[in-house]
Design an enzyme around this catalytic site. Structure first.
Site, mmCIF file in Angstrom:
data_model
loop_
_atom_site.group_PDB
_atom_site.id
_atom_site.type_symbol
_atom_site.label_atom_id
_atom_site.label_comp_id
_atom_site.label_asym_id
_atom_site.label_seq_id
_atom_site.Cartn_x
_atom_site.Cartn_y
_atom_site.Cartn_z
ATOM 1 N N ASP A 1 0.816 -1.219 0.000
ATOM 2 C CA ASP A 1 0.000 0.000 0.000
ATOM 3 C C ASP A 1 0.854 1.277 0.000
ATOM 4 O OD1 ASP A 1 1.022 0.196 2.562
ATOM 5 O OD2 ASP A 1 -0.921 0.300 3.557
ATOM 6 N N TYR B 1 11.274 4.264 1.681
ATOM 7 C CA TYR B 1 12.030 3.205 2.363
ATOM 8 C C TYR B 1 13.511 3.182 1.976
ATOM 9 C CZ TYR B 1 8.042 0.990 4.670
ATOM 10 O OH TYR B 1 6.970 0.731 5.481
HETATM 11 P P1 NAD Z 1 -1.145 -7.695 13.641
HETATM 12 O O1 NAD Z 1 -0.114 -8.402 14.451
HETATM 13 O O2 NAD Z 1 -2.068 -6.751 14.296
HETATM 14 O O3 NAD Z 1 -2.044 -8.785 12.912
HETATM 15 C C1 NAD Z 1 -1.553 -9.932 12.309
HETATM 16 C C2 NAD Z 1 -2.432 -11.120 12.647
HETATM 17 O O4 NAD Z 1 -1.888 -12.257 11.966
HETATM 18 C C3 NAD Z 1 -2.470 -11.491 14.146
HETATM 19 O O5 NAD Z 1 -3.793 -11.498 14.603
HETATM 20 C C4 NAD Z 1 -1.840 -12.886 14.188
HETATM 21 O O6 NAD Z 1 -2.418 -13.721 15.164
HETATM 22 C C5 NAD Z 1 -2.107 -13.389 12.784
HETATM 23 N N1 NAD Z 1 -1.237 -14.483 12.362
HETATM 24 C C6 NAD Z 1 0.076 -14.643 12.597
HETATM 25 N N2 NAD Z 1 0.509 -15.768 12.018
HETATM 26 C C7 NAD Z 1 -0.549 -16.343 11.408
HETATM 27 C C8 NAD Z 1 -0.730 -17.525 10.654
HETATM 28 N N3 NAD Z 1 0.290 -18.338 10.397
HETATM 29 N N4 NAD Z 1 -1.954 -17.796 10.181
HETATM 30 C C9 NAD Z 1 -2.986 -16.973 10.420
HETATM 31 N N5 NAD Z 1 -2.890 -15.832 11.145
HETATM 32 C C10 NAD Z 1 -1.671 -15.526 11.620
HETATM 33 O O7 NAD Z 1 -0.342 -6.997 12.473
HETATM 34 P P2 NAD Z 1 -0.652 -5.685 11.621
HETATM 35 O O8 NAD Z 1 0.236 -4.591 12.093
HETATM 36 O O9 NAD Z 1 -2.104 -5.433 11.577
HETATM 37 O O10 NAD Z 1 -0.111 -6.101 10.204
HETATM 38 C C11 NAD Z 1 -0.528 -7.252 9.539
HETATM 39 C C12 NAD Z 1 0.349 -7.541 8.355
HETATM 40 O O11 NAD Z 1 0.083 -6.661 7.289
HETATM 41 C C13 NAD Z 1 1.846 -7.396 8.630
HETATM 42 O O12 NAD Z 1 2.544 -8.401 7.913
HETATM 43 C C14 NAD Z 1 2.156 -6.050 8.066
HETATM 44 O O13 NAD Z 1 3.522 -5.910 7.797
HETATM 45 C C15 NAD Z 1 1.315 -6.111 6.847
HETATM 46 N N6 NAD Z 1 1.048 -4.853 6.148
HETATM 47 C C16 NAD Z 1 1.462 -4.778 4.876
HETATM 48 C C17 NAD Z 1 1.238 -3.671 4.128
HETATM 49 C C18 NAD Z 1 1.769 -3.638 2.739
HETATM 50 O O14 NAD Z 1 1.996 -2.589 2.209
HETATM 51 N N7 NAD Z 1 2.049 -4.768 2.100
HETATM 52 C C19 NAD Z 1 0.535 -2.609 4.686
HETATM 53 C C20 NAD Z 1 0.098 -2.685 6.013
HETATM 54 C C21 NAD Z 1 0.352 -3.842 6.731
HETATM 55 C C1 G6P Z 2 3.453 0.978 4.972
HETATM 56 C C2 G6P Z 2 4.095 -0.160 4.245
HETATM 57 C C3 G6P Z 2 3.772 -1.461 4.894
HETATM 58 C C4 G6P Z 2 4.170 -1.438 6.334
HETATM 59 C C5 G6P Z 2 3.509 -0.278 7.023
HETATM 60 C C6 G6P Z 2 4.119 -0.150 8.412
HETATM 61 O O1 G6P Z 2 2.078 0.967 4.817
HETATM 62 O O2 G6P Z 2 3.698 -0.244 2.915
HETATM 63 O O3 G6P Z 2 4.420 -2.476 4.196
HETATM 64 O O4 G6P Z 2 3.776 -2.640 6.975
HETATM 65 O O5 G6P Z 2 3.763 0.917 6.355
HETATM 66 O O6 G6P Z 2 3.262 0.551 9.184
HETATM 67 P P1 G6P Z 2 3.336 0.541 10.765
HETATM 68 O O7 G6P Z 2 2.383 1.598 11.109
HETATM 69 O O8 G6P Z 2 2.921 -0.846 11.208
HETATM 70 O O9 G6P Z 2 4.751 0.824 11.125
HETATM 71 MN MN MN Z 3 4.462 -2.173 2.023
#
Ligand code: NAD
Ligand code: G6P
Ligand code: MN
Length: 444
Positions: A171, A267
Site C-alpha cells: 500500500d 524506504y
Molecule cells: P497484527 O499483528 O495486528 O495482525 C496480524 C495477525 O496475523 C495477528 O492477529 C496474528 O495472530 C495473525 N497471524 C500470525 N501468524 C498467522 C498464521 N500463520 N496464520 C494466520 N494468522 C496468523 O499486524 P498488523 O500490524 O495489523 O499487520 C498485519 C500484516 O500486514 C503485517 O505483515 C504487516 O507488515 C502487513 N502490512 C502490509 C502492508 C503492505 O503494504 N504490504 C501494509 C500494512 C500492513
Molecule cells: C506501509 C508499508 C507497509 C508497512 C507499514 C508499516 O504501509 O507499505 O508495508 O507494513 O507501512 O506501518 P506501521 O504503522 O505498522 O509501522
Molecule cells: Mn508495504
C-alpha cells in the site's frame, strides 16, 4: 447477474481488519459481497476484532454472512478471494526484529535490513501455509497478499509455489501517490498516471502525469526537494501521522538528492542513510512500541467498546480509504477491468537490463488472468546497482530458508547494505537465530 463474492481475511486479528471491513462495506456497489470470513491462528486475538466486525456488518449489510474461525477448512472453503495480512510472531517478534540490530548500531526495521530478513524467515512458513489451505479448499480463488516483508515473501512464493494464484502487493505507493496528487493540486491518486519501477519498498517514480498527459513531475519534484513527502507546507497532511512517519517523509528530500530526475520510495532511506537512522533511533522504544501503544491499543479498545455497546453507530474506527486499491485489484481479477496497478511480479524482461527471475514492483494491467507487466526498458546504473545488491540479499535469504543453510543467511546479512561488515553480520545472525528458534527452520 453481477457476481457476489466470498472473502476470507487471513490474519483476521490484524489491527487493519476493521478498517478493511469498513472499506469493503463502503464499496459494495462496485464489488458486491455475500460472505466475509475471518481466519487467524490466534482465536483469542481474533475474537476481539471479530465480535466488533460482526456488529458492523450486521448494521451496514445484514445480507452478508459472517464467520470467524481458526479452522482452515471452515475459513478457506467456498472462497473467491483470500486477503492476507498475517504477522507471524506478532508485535512481540517485530519488537525483537527492530531492537536486536540496534544493539549493533544497525537499523532496526520491520521490512528492511536484518529485521526484514528475520521477519522474512518467519513469514514464509505462514504465507505458504495459507496458499496451501486456499488451494486445498478453494482452488479457483485468488490470494491478495500484503503480509510483509513482501519482497522476501514474493521471492519465496515464486520459488516454492510458482503456479499459485497469489498477488503480492503493497500500500505504500498508494499513500505516496495520494501525497503527490495533493502536491499537484489534484484530489487523489486516481487523477495520476505513474511510471514506477523497483523492488518492494525499494523503487522510483520516473513519470507522473495527469489524465491528459500533462507532466506533473516538475511541480512535484520541486516540492519534494524542499519538503520531502510532508504535506504540512500546503496544510494538507491527511493523516495525523506519528512522529516516525513525519521523519520518514522528511528524509525523502535527502534520498531525492541522489537522483533528482526521479522520485524515490521513502524506504530507500534505510539503505542510503543507515547511520542517520541509527543515530535517531531509540533502542528502548522502536516503531513496534509506537504501534502497540498507538494503533493496536486504539483499535482493540474501540472493538471492545463496539461489542460492549452492541452497536458501531458511534464508532471512531475509520474506513481504510487508501486500502481501496484492494477492491480495485479484486475487481480487476473478477471483472477483467485491465486496471493499471503496481504489483510484484517476476521481472522476466520487463526491466531489460535486470535479472529475469527477480521479483520487481512495476505497473501491470490486471485482468481475469492476472497481471500483465508493462515494459520498463533499461534502468540506470545507480538504481541497477542498488537493486542487484538488494535482490541478491533477498534471494539468499530465501535460499537459506529453503535449503536450511546458515551459510547463505550469513551471506545475505553480510551483503545487506544496512550492515557494515561480515563480523557484525555473524553476531547478528546468531542473535536473530536464537530469538527466532520457535519460527525459523533449522539452519545448519
Ligand atoms: P497484527 O499483528 O495486528 O495482525 C496480524 C495477525 O496475523 C495477528 O492477529 C496474528 O495472530 C495473525 N497471524 C500470525 N501468524 C498467522 C498464521 N500463520 N496464520 C494466520 N494468522 C496468523 O499486524 P498488523 O500490524 O495489523 O499487520 C498485519 C500484516 O500486514 C503485517 O505483515 C504487516 O507488515 C502487513 N502490512 C502490509 C502492508 C503492505 O503494504 N504490504 C501494509 C500494512 C500492513
Ligand atoms: C506501509 C508499508 C507497509 C508497512 C507499514 C508499516 O504501509 O507499505 O508495508 O507494513 O507501512 O506501518 P506501521 O504503522 O505498522 O509501522
Ligand atoms: Mn508495504
Amino acid at each position: 447477474m453481477i457476481k457476489e463474492h466470498s472473502i476470507v481475511i487471513a490474519g483476521g486479528g490484524s489491527t487493519f481488519t476493521p478498517e478493511i471491513i469498513l472499506m469493503l462495506l463502503d464499496n459494495l456497489d462496485k464489488f458486491p459481497i455475500r460472505q466475509i470470513k475471518l481466519y487467524d491462528n490466534d482465536a483469542h486475538r481474533q475474537k476481539i476484532v471479530a465480535d466488533a466486525c460482526e456488529i458492523i456488518i450486521r448494521e451496514q449489510a445484514p445480507h452478508i454472512s459472517f464467520t470467524a474461525t481458526d479452522s482452515p477448512e471452515i475459513g478457506f472453503s467456498d472462497i473467491d478471494f483470500v486477503m492476507a495480512h498475517i504477522r507471524v510472531g506478532k508485535y512481540e517478534m517485530r519488537e525483537k526484529d527492530e531492537k536486536i540490530p540496534l544493539k549493533y548500531n544497525v537499523i532496526g526495521q520491520e521490512t528492511c535490513g536484518p529485521g526484514g530478513i528475520s521477519y522474512g524467515l518467519r513469514s514464509i512458513t505462514g504465507v505458504i501455509e495459507i496458499i496451501d489451505y486456499m488451494e486445498k479448499y478453494s482452488p479457483n480463488a485468488w490470494m491478495l497478499n500484503y503480509s510483509n516483508p513482501a519482497s522476501i515473501v514474493a521471492e519465496a512464493t515464486r520459488k516454492l509455489r510458482p503456479n499459485s494464484r497469489i498477488l503480492n502487493i503493497c500500500d505504500h505507493p498508494i499513500g505516496l501517490e495520494n501525497r503527490m496528487a495533493k502536491m499537484a493540486d489534484l484530489e487523489s491518486r486516481k487523477d495520476l498516471i505513474v511510471r514506477y519501477y523497483g523492488l518492494n519498498h525499494f523503487g522510483w517514480y520516473t513519470s507522473v502525469t495527469d489524465k491528459e498527459g500533462n507532466d506533473l513531475m516538475p511541480q512535484i519534484r520541486s516540492y519534494i526537494a524542499e519538503n520531502g513527502f510532508n504535506l504540512n507546507a500546503i496544510g494538507k497532511e491527511s493523516r495525523n501521522a506519528d512522529p516516525s512517519w513525519i521523519h520518514t517523509y522528511d528524509m525523502a528530500k535527502f534520498v531525492y538528492e541522489l537522483d533528482p530526475q526521479t522520485i524515490p520510495n521513502t524506504y530507500l532511506k534505510y539503505y542510503l542513510f543507515p547511520n542517520k537512522e541509527v543515530d535517531i533511533a531509540d533502542s528502548n522504544h522502536t516503531r513496534a512500541n509506537e504501534v502497540m501503544e498507538g494503533r493496536e491499543k486504539t483499535v482493540f479498545e474501540e472493538c471492545i467498546a463496539i461489542t460492549n455497546n452492541g452497536t458501531a453507530k458511534e464508532t471512531t474506527l475509520k474506513i481504510g480509504a487508501h486500502a481501496t486499491y484492494i477492491v480495485d485489484l479484486a475487481r480487476a481479477l473478477s471483472y477483467n477491468t485491465k486496471e493499471r496497478m503496481l504489483i510484484m511480479v517476476e521481472n522476466n524482461g520487463a526491466i531489460s537490463n535486470f535479472e529475469p527471475s527477480a521479483m520487481v514492483e512495476i505497473p501491470c494491467l490486471v485482468g481475469s488472468n492476472g497481471p500483465e507487466p508493462l515494459s520498463i526498458g533499461e534502468i540506470p546504473t545507480f538504481q541497477k546497482g542498488l537493486m542487484e545488491n538488494q535482490v541478491a540479499v533477498e534471494k539468499l535469504a530465501v535460499e537459506a530458508y529453503v535449503e536450511g543453510s546458515k551459510q547463505k543467511l550469513f551471506q545475505a546479512l553480510s551483503l545487506s547494505k544496512t550492515i557494515p561488515g561480515a563480523d557484525v553480520a555473524k553476531e547478528l545472525l546468531e542473535d536473530l537465530y536464537e530469538a527466532n528458534k520457535e519460527y525459523w527452520p533449522v539452519l545448519q
